[in-house]
Design a protein around this motif. Sequence first.
Motif, mmCIF file in Angstrom:
data_model
loop_
_atom_site.group_PDB
_atom_site.id
_atom_site.type_symbol
_atom_site.label_atom_id
_atom_site.label_comp_id
_atom_site.label_asym_id
_atom_site.label_seq_id
_atom_site.Cartn_x
_atom_site.Cartn_y
_atom_site.Cartn_z
ATOM 1 N N THR A 57 1.260 -2.583 4.673
ATOM 2 C CA THR A 57 1.022 -2.333 3.146
ATOM 3 C C THR A 57 0.873 -3.468 2.226
ATOM 4 O OG1 THR A 57 1.789 0.248 3.843
ATOM 5 C CG2 THR A 57 1.845 -0.548 1.545
ATOM 6 N N LYS A 58 0.274 -3.163 1.276
ATOM 7 C CA LYS A 58 0.132 -4.755 0.712
ATOM 8 C C LYS A 58 -1.119 -4.379 -0.424
ATOM 9 C CE LYS A 58 0.604 -8.616 3.475
ATOM 10 N NZ LYS A 58 1.857 -9.146 2.744
ATOM 11 N N ASP A 59 -1.057 -5.183 -1.636
ATOM 12 C CA ASP A 59 -1.675 -5.236 -2.717
ATOM 13 C C ASP A 59 -3.181 -5.754 -2.848
ATOM 14 O OD1 ASP A 59 0.856 -4.417 -3.541
ATOM 15 O OD2 ASP A 59 0.496 -6.208 -5.079
ATOM 16 N N PHE A 60 -3.977 -5.389 -3.597
ATOM 17 C CA PHE A 60 -5.255 -5.688 -2.677
ATOM 18 C C PHE A 60 -6.079 -5.979 -4.794
ATOM 19 C CE2 PHE A 60 -10.108 -4.669 -4.065
ATOM 20 C CZ PHE A 60 -10.455 -5.118 -2.210
ATOM 21 N N GLN A 61 -5.563 -7.282 -5.127
ATOM 22 C CA GLN A 61 -5.989 -8.357 -6.380
ATOM 23 C C GLN A 61 -6.979 -8.290 -6.354
ATOM 24 O OE1 GLN A 61 -3.656 -8.953 -9.338
ATOM 25 N NE2 GLN A 61 -5.466 -9.802 -9.798
ATOM 26 N N GLU B 126 -2.000 -1.848 -6.182
ATOM 27 C CA GLU B 126 -0.626 -1.956 -5.678
ATOM 28 C C GLU B 126 -0.175 -1.081 -4.736
ATOM 29 O OE1 GLU B 126 2.483 -1.651 -8.123
ATOM 30 O OE2 GLU B 126 1.292 -3.991 -9.362
ATOM 31 N N ASN B 127 0.373 -2.019 -2.944
ATOM 32 C CA ASN B 127 0.584 -1.163 -1.833
ATOM 33 C C ASN B 127 -0.555 -0.060 -1.846
ATOM 34 O OD1 ASN B 127 3.273 -1.679 -2.471
ATOM 35 N ND2 ASN B 127 3.609 -0.055 -4.129
ATOM 36 N N VAL B 128 -1.444 -0.518 -1.430
ATOM 37 C CA VAL B 128 -2.474 -0.044 -0.300
ATOM 38 C C VAL B 128 -2.100 -0.126 1.142
ATOM 39 C CG1 VAL B 128 -5.101 0.153 -0.137
ATOM 40 C CG2 VAL B 128 -4.561 -0.691 -1.995
ATOM 41 N N ALA B 129 -2.286 1.148 1.646
ATOM 42 C CA ALA B 129 -2.055 0.910 3.481
ATOM 43 C C ALA B 129 -3.620 0.611 4.124
ATOM 44 C CB ALA B 129 -1.890 2.522 3.529
ATOM 45 N N TRP B 130 -3.372 -0.271 5.109
ATOM 46 C CA TRP B 130 -4.276 -0.835 5.426
ATOM 47 C C TRP B 130 -4.143 -0.685 6.801
ATOM 48 C CZ3 TRP B 130 -8.434 -3.142 2.890
ATOM 49 C CH2 TRP B 130 -7.960 -2.893 1.359
#
Lengths: 246, 261
Positions: free
Chosen positions: A115-119, A127-131
């Motif tokens: 779970t990480k941000d996409f910039q 913020e906090n996108v689950a991949w």
Amino acid sequence: MAPPSPRCSNGKVNEDDETTGAPVGRRVIFGMLGLGALGIAVGANAQQKVNRALAPLGPVGQVLPAAGGFRYYSVVAGVKARKPENYRLTVNGLVKKPRTFSFADLQRLPQTQMTKDFQCVTGWRVENVAWAGVALPDLLDAVGVPPQAQAVRFHSFDGVYTESLTLEQARRRDVLVATGMLSGPVEHDHGGPVRLYVAPMYAYKSLKWLGRIELTSDVIPGYWEERGYDVDAWVGRSNGRDDEPT
Amino acid sequence: MNRPDERPRVDGRAVDGRAVDGRAAWVARFSVAERAVHHVTGLLMLVCLVTAACLYVPDLSTLVGRRNLIKPIHVWAGFLLPVPVLLGVLSRAFRQDLRRLNRFGPRDTEWLRRRDRRAVLNGRGVIEVGKFNAGQKLNAAFVAGSILVMLGTGAMLTFPDPWPDSWRGGATFVHDWLTLAIVVMTFGHLWYALRDQGALTGMLTGRVDRSWAARHHAGWLTAMDRSSSNGVRDGAAEDMGSQSVPLTDAAVPRKRGPESP
């Protein structure tokens, strides 16, 4: 606005009384400039609050600025949607065993979730996108990488877009061949059924509609990199930006 | 309340015979320069809005794509937006319009306050509206302010390097939300214009029917007649050349036709 001038240029009579009175027009313009400057100062913060407030609206909120978080970028007129059933990912170039993976093949490889941000390099951040998907090093191990391969090139099945990483970057555990996103499949508009997610770099590295991975001897700059963007696109350390690392 | 409807006309002259009293049936309203500023600004604004929608509305951007083509069109149209107004300042008629749009007099306050602001009595608007009513003045100020704010924030987004990240986020915020306001104002502007044949004719040909002027801009018509009888021609009429209004005695009371319902 023009300076106030109660008389017309011939110095005789005014055509009408319209050029006297309070300069409301000018005040409106200065007021808007002031509000604009205020918006620039506090807007980033305000937009985050707006995003949170509008998030429950779902699709309705999509028409409002950045409420959904993601913005859709594509460099081609349209991309034909592919279903997981007829999806194929080719891995070739400088590899020991060139291979074509079906969607099911990818699901049989070791799975990685994060779970990480996409910039985005244009400024927006989700913020906090689950991949979910296959970590790129696991996929590379499945085909075998000979010593002469030093870089990885990615081709989108939109037919135009390309991206690239050094082999060292491609060996990171936070570079993902993503088959899932936002707790579901990768939607077509997000680059599904399979896209790349390069967590530590700006979003243009996270190529959509992944169709082919090619191992090369040197880094070949990708689509936006030929148009002036940095090849090594670390979030906060490239493209003249200082965003928080993802 | 009477709506200022179009009056029937034959061969461009008011049928009620108003032209017979020696006045032209048409009044010069906008010079070539004034209309050019309007049309080019309007066109650039529409290009900006359409390309913005293609870049931005999820369903449309999915459909259109081609970001590498649409984005430069949007940016160029945006940077060109203030140019027509700046060139227009070379025209005396346009400068005069800017002064009129800027200033709010008692008639404007009255126009904003009264609910029957558009009412017509005996062929004349009940409020002696000048060349522009208060709504048109506010719209013009909003458009001018919008162009400047969108230009500033757009420039920050086009050339992001010198600005801190929070400012760029703020510029995005302002650019996005002001776009929505501009869309609303643009639709409002088109709504009022497209329902008013006389106003459309004025902006397309530069001249308006005298009876239309009496209903919508009575104060302006009176001032035009007075200045033409004083030998002072309006800037618009000057640019129009042969379109100037014939001289008549302003003291002669105007013959008033029956007002359409």
